[in-house]
Design a protein around this motif. Structure first.
Motif: not given
Length: 148
Positions: A54-55, A57-59, A61-62, A134
């Protein structure tokens, strides 16, 4: 008893957290209602792997949001609308119209809910607004409303 929360539970914790609760509360409320599962060693490892992915994926997206911010930040978007005497519009410019204009002009997909504008646009002119790309990433833009 240690449990892993499957969902956000108010006043207890957020999804994915490992918390210590009393045996009765854990078995009779959290686990019985599907809000949590018992924290065995295998489930804890699985939870840690899920957090890592998840981290990542978030990175990603950011990073994509930062690239979009560089592309559209500080730019001007123009919208042509029908207006009466003195530049007063028939109706107002909506966030959906702004989102469509940004997407058409710069190729960056924007949702109308992510646009923050301070006032209703009922007059021709220029208006500053923000787009939330985001969590923690916002781009400042300017809207130029022109009459047809």
């Amino acid at each position: 008893m240690k449990v892993i929360l499957k969902q956000d539970v108010s006043k207890v914790g957020r999804r994915g957290e490992i918390i210590e609760v009393s045996d009765g509360y854990g078995r009779n409320f959290l686990i019985a209602r599907g809000l949590a599962e018992e924290a065995t060693s295998g489930k804890v490892r699985e939870n840690q792997e899920m957090k890592k992915t998840q981290k990542v994926k978030d990175d990603k997206k950011t990073a994509a949001a930062e690239a979009s911010k560089k592309k559209i930040g500080g730019k001007i978007v123009s919208i042509k609308v029908n207006a009466g005497d003195g530049g007063k519009l028939f109706g107002s410019v909506t966030t959906a119209q702004i989102a469509d204009a940004v997407t058409a002009a710069y190729g960056v997909p924007v949702d109308k809910k992510d646009i923050k504008i301070d006032e209703q646009i009922k007059q021709a002119g220029t208006y500053p607004f923000k787009i939330r790309l985001h969590i923690g990433v916002e781009a400042d833009m300017t809207l130029k409303v022109e009459t047809e």
